[in-house]
Design a protein around this motif. Structure first.
Motif, PDB file in Angstrom:
ATOM      1  N   VAL A 147       0.818  -1.213   0.000  1.00  0.00           N
ATOM      2  CA  VAL A 147       0.000   0.000   0.000  1.00  0.00           C
ATOM      3  C   VAL A 147       0.855   1.267   0.000  1.00  0.00           C
ATOM      4  CG1 VAL A 147      -2.000  -1.137   1.008  1.00  0.00           C
ATOM      5  CG2 VAL A 147      -0.376   0.055   2.502  1.00  0.00           C
ATOM      6  N   GLN A 148       2.171   1.084   0.075  1.00  0.00           N
ATOM      7  CA  GLN A 148       3.081   2.214  -0.086  1.00  0.00           C
ATOM      8  C   GLN A 148       3.609   2.272  -1.521  1.00  0.00           C
ATOM      9  OE1 GLN A 148       5.845   3.101   3.259  1.00  0.00           O
ATOM     10  NE2 GLN A 148       5.075   1.145   4.053  1.00  0.00           N
ATOM     11  N   GLY A 149       3.095   1.378  -2.375  1.00  0.00           N
ATOM     12  CA  GLY A 149       3.479   1.384  -3.785  1.00  0.00           C
ATOM     13  C   GLY A 149       4.669   0.508  -4.111  1.00  0.00           C
ATOM     14  N   LYS A 150       5.112  -0.341  -3.200  1.00  0.00           N
ATOM     15  CA  LYS A 150       6.262  -1.231  -3.441  1.00  0.00           C
ATOM     16  C   LYS A 150       5.809  -2.358  -4.359  1.00  0.00           C
ATOM     17  CE  LYS A 150      10.423  -2.862  -1.652  1.00  0.00           C
ATOM     18  NZ  LYS A 150      11.354  -2.593  -2.706  1.00  0.00           N
ATOM     19  N   ALA A 151       6.224  -2.286  -5.617  1.00  0.00           N
ATOM     20  CA  ALA A 151       5.732  -3.207  -6.649  1.00  0.00           C
ATOM     21  C   ALA A 151       6.048  -4.666  -6.338  1.00  0.00           C
ATOM     22  CB  ALA A 151       6.298  -2.821  -8.011  1.00  0.00           C
ATOM     23  N   SER A 152       7.234  -4.954  -5.835  1.00  0.00           N
ATOM     24  CA  SER A 152       7.565  -6.355  -5.554  1.00  0.00           C
ATOM     25  C   SER A 152       6.690  -6.896  -4.422  1.00  0.00           C
ATOM     26  CB  SER A 152       9.049  -6.514  -5.237  1.00  0.00           C
ATOM     27  OG  SER A 152       9.475  -5.580  -4.275  1.00  0.00           O
ATOM     28  N   ALA A 153       6.367  -6.077  -3.433  1.00  0.00           N
ATOM     29  CA  ALA A 153       5.459  -6.514  -2.365  1.00  0.00           C
ATOM     30  C   ALA A 153       4.056  -6.728  -2.920  1.00  0.00           C
ATOM     31  CB  ALA A 153       5.444  -5.492  -1.231  1.00  0.00           C
ATOM     32  N   GLN A 154       3.650  -5.908  -3.879  1.00  0.00           N
ATOM     33  CA  GLN A 154       2.358  -6.101  -4.532  1.00  0.00           C
ATOM     34  C   GLN A 154       2.336  -7.450  -5.244  1.00  0.00           C
ATOM     35  OE1 GLN A 154       2.413  -2.518  -6.880  1.00  0.00           O
ATOM     36  NE2 GLN A 154       1.378  -1.320  -5.296  1.00  0.00           N
ATOM     37  N   PHE A 155       3.441  -7.780  -5.901  1.00  0.00           N
ATOM     38  CA  PHE A 155       3.555  -9.070  -6.592  1.00  0.00           C
ATOM     39  C   PHE A 155       3.459 -10.222  -5.594  1.00  0.00           C
ATOM     40  CE2 PHE A 155       6.072 -12.654  -8.060  1.00  0.00           C
ATOM     41  CZ  PHE A 155       5.528 -12.892  -9.307  1.00  0.00           C
ATOM     42  N   ALA A 178     -13.636  -7.576 -15.185  1.00  0.00           N
ATOM     43  CA  ALA A 178     -13.949  -6.143 -15.215  1.00  0.00           C
ATOM     44  C   ALA A 178     -13.975  -5.568 -13.802  1.00  0.00           C
ATOM     45  CB  ALA A 178     -15.280  -5.905 -15.913  1.00  0.00           C
ATOM     46  N   ALA A 179     -14.528  -6.319 -12.863  1.00  0.00           N
ATOM     47  CA  ALA A 179     -14.577  -5.857 -11.473  1.00  0.00           C
ATOM     48  C   ALA A 179     -13.174  -5.765 -10.879  1.00  0.00           C
ATOM     49  CB  ALA A 179     -15.444  -6.794 -10.634  1.00  0.00           C
ATOM     50  N   ALA A 180     -12.327  -6.740 -11.168  1.00  0.00           N
ATOM     51  CA  ALA A 180     -10.946  -6.720 -10.661  1.00  0.00           C
ATOM     52  C   ALA A 180     -10.171  -5.546 -11.252  1.00  0.00           C
ATOM     53  CB  ALA A 180     -10.241  -8.039 -10.971  1.00  0.00           C
ATOM     54  N   GLN A 181     -10.378  -5.273 -12.518  1.00  0.00           N
ATOM     55  CA  GLN A 181      -9.701  -4.143 -13.156  1.00  0.00           C
ATOM     56  C   GLN A 181     -10.182  -2.820 -12.563  1.00  0.00           C
ATOM     57  OE1 GLN A 181     -10.671  -5.300 -17.188  1.00  0.00           O
ATOM     58  NE2 GLN A 181      -8.619  -6.122 -17.535  1.00  0.00           N
ATOM     59  N   ALA A 182     -11.466  -2.718 -12.296  1.00  0.00           N
ATOM     60  CA  ALA A 182     -12.010  -1.512 -11.676  1.00  0.00           C
ATOM     61  C   ALA A 182     -11.448  -1.326 -10.271  1.00  0.00           C
ATOM     62  CB  ALA A 182     -13.538  -1.571 -11.639  1.00  0.00           C
ATOM     63  N   ARG A 183     -11.302  -2.433  -9.525  1.00  0.00           N
ATOM     64  CA  ARG A 183     -10.722  -2.355  -8.168  1.00  0.00           C
ATOM     65  C   ARG A 183      -9.285  -1.868  -8.245  1.00  0.00           C
ATOM     66  NH1 ARG A 183     -13.086  -0.867  -4.978  1.00  0.00           N
ATOM     67  NH2 ARG A 183     -11.308  -0.891  -3.640  1.00  0.00           N
ATOM     68  N   ALA A 184      -8.528  -2.377  -9.196  1.00  0.00           N
ATOM     69  CA  ALA A 184      -7.129  -1.960  -9.339  1.00  0.00           C
ATOM     70  C   ALA A 184      -7.048  -0.474  -9.657  1.00  0.00           C
ATOM     71  CB  ALA A 184      -6.433  -2.785 -10.417  1.00  0.00           C
ATOM     72  N   SER A 185      -7.924  -0.013 -10.517  1.00  0.00           N
ATOM     73  CA  SER A 185      -7.949   1.406 -10.876  1.00  0.00           C
ATOM     74  C   SER A 185      -8.303   2.263  -9.660  1.00  0.00           C
ATOM     75  CB  SER A 185      -8.950   1.638 -12.005  1.00  0.00           C
ATOM     76  OG  SER A 185      -9.006   2.993 -12.339  1.00  0.00           O
ATOM     77  N   ALA A 186      -9.322   1.854  -8.902  1.00  0.00           N
ATOM     78  CA  ALA A 186      -9.720   2.592  -7.701  1.00  0.00           C
ATOM     79  C   ALA A 186      -8.609   2.582  -6.668  1.00  0.00           C
ATOM     80  CB  ALA A 186     -10.995   1.994  -7.112  1.00  0.00           C
ATOM     81  N   CYS A 187      -7.950   1.447  -6.521  1.00  0.00           N
ATOM     82  CA  CYS A 187      -6.848   1.317  -5.569  1.00  0.00           C
ATOM     83  C   CYS A 187      -5.725   2.289  -5.935  1.00  0.00           C
ATOM     84  CB  CYS A 187      -6.350  -0.124  -5.550  1.00  0.00           C
ATOM     85  SG  CYS A 187      -4.909  -0.398  -4.507  1.00  0.00           S
ATOM     86  N   MET A 188      -5.327   2.265  -7.191  1.00  0.00           N
ATOM     87  CA  MET A 188      -4.229   3.123  -7.629  1.00  0.00           C
ATOM     88  C   MET A 188      -4.615   4.603  -7.515  1.00  0.00           C
ATOM     89  SD  MET A 188      -1.969   2.427 -10.982  1.00  0.00           S
ATOM     90  CE  MET A 188      -0.353   1.913 -10.495  1.00  0.00           C
ATOM     91  N   SER A 189      -5.843   4.929  -7.901  1.00  0.00           N
ATOM     92  CA  SER A 189      -6.314   6.320  -7.845  1.00  0.00           C
ATOM     93  C   SER A 189      -6.369   6.857  -6.420  1.00  0.00           C
ATOM     94  CB  SER A 189      -7.702   6.441  -8.472  1.00  0.00           C
ATOM     95  OG  SER A 189      -7.647   6.139  -9.843  1.00  0.00           O
ATOM     96  N   SER A 190      -6.587   5.964  -5.471  1.00  0.00           N
ATOM     97  CA  SER A 190      -6.691   6.378  -4.068  1.00  0.00           C
ATOM     98  C   SER A 190      -5.333   6.411  -3.368  1.00  0.00           C
ATOM     99  CB  SER A 190      -7.616   5.425  -3.309  1.00  0.00           C
ATOM    100  OG  SER A 190      -6.998   4.157  -3.110  1.00  0.00           O
ATOM    101  N   GLY A 191      -4.259   6.206  -4.108  1.00  0.00           N
ATOM    102  CA  GLY A 191      -2.945   6.140  -3.479  1.00  0.00           C
ATOM    103  C   GLY A 191      -2.809   4.897  -2.614  1.00  0.00           C
ATOM    104  N   TYR A 192      -3.449   3.821  -3.047  1.00  0.00           N
ATOM    105  CA  TYR A 192      -3.431   2.499  -2.399  1.00  0.00           C
ATOM    106  C   TYR A 192      -4.178   2.474  -1.072  1.00  0.00           C
ATOM    107  CZ  TYR A 192       0.160   2.061  -5.923  1.00  0.00           C
ATOM    108  OH  TYR A 192       0.833   2.099  -7.107  1.00  0.00           O
ATOM    109  N   GLN A 193      -5.077   3.421  -0.859  1.00  0.00           N
ATOM    110  CA  GLN A 193      -5.840   3.434   0.382  1.00  0.00           C
ATOM    111  C   GLN A 193      -7.173   2.703   0.242  1.00  0.00           C
ATOM    112  OE1 GLN A 193      -4.197   4.608   3.166  1.00  0.00           O
ATOM    113  NE2 GLN A 193      -2.657   4.577   1.548  1.00  0.00           N
TER     114      GLN A 193
END
Length: 122
Positions: free
Chosen positions: A43-51, A104-119
């Motif tokens: 949630v701090q944007g660490k890509a490897s932790a996201q993976f 589509a729902a998963a993609q929308a969640r990813a977009s909302a997550c990223m737009s919210s700064g992972y909050q």
């Protein structure tokens, strides 16, 4: 030392502690603790932790198996240009087994997550 850095919010240290818990390296193996620390770094944007968090959801380790959440975290890792691991490939593998509505729902969640700064990722 690592745990102090984790509590201070150091994403790199949080990811490392997640790896220690996932693999039982020097401490008792606990997938639930691994998820906790991977999420803190993710949630701090660490890509490897996201993976790694995506992998935990894909395999149902420390959390219930959830392809939609696995897709979300792999998608974020790929969007953050993770090149050390094949985040896009893992995302696409998960997507191949999802309905178009679930995808589509998963993609929308990813977009909302990223737009919210992972909050807003759950």
């Amino acid at each position: 030392m690592v745990s102090g850095s984790c509590r201070a919010g150091d994403a790199g240290a949080q990811e490392i502690l997640g790896m220690f818990h996932a693999g039982g390296r020097g401490i008792a193996q606990s997938h639930a603790e691994a998820v906790k620390w991977y999420r803190a770094a993710a949630v701090q944007g660490k890509a490897s932790a996201q993976f790694f968090l995506g992998g935990m959801y894909a395999e149902g380790q420390g959390v219930p198996q959830d392809p939609a959440k696995a897709h979300l975290w792999f998608n974020l890792a790929a969007a953050n240009r993770l090149t050390a691991f094949d985040a896009a490939g893992q995302r696409n593998e998960i997507a191949a087994n999802m309905t178009s509505e679930a995808l589509a729902a998963a993609q929308a969640r990813a977009s909302a997550c990223m737009s919210s700064g992972y909050q807003d990722c759950d």
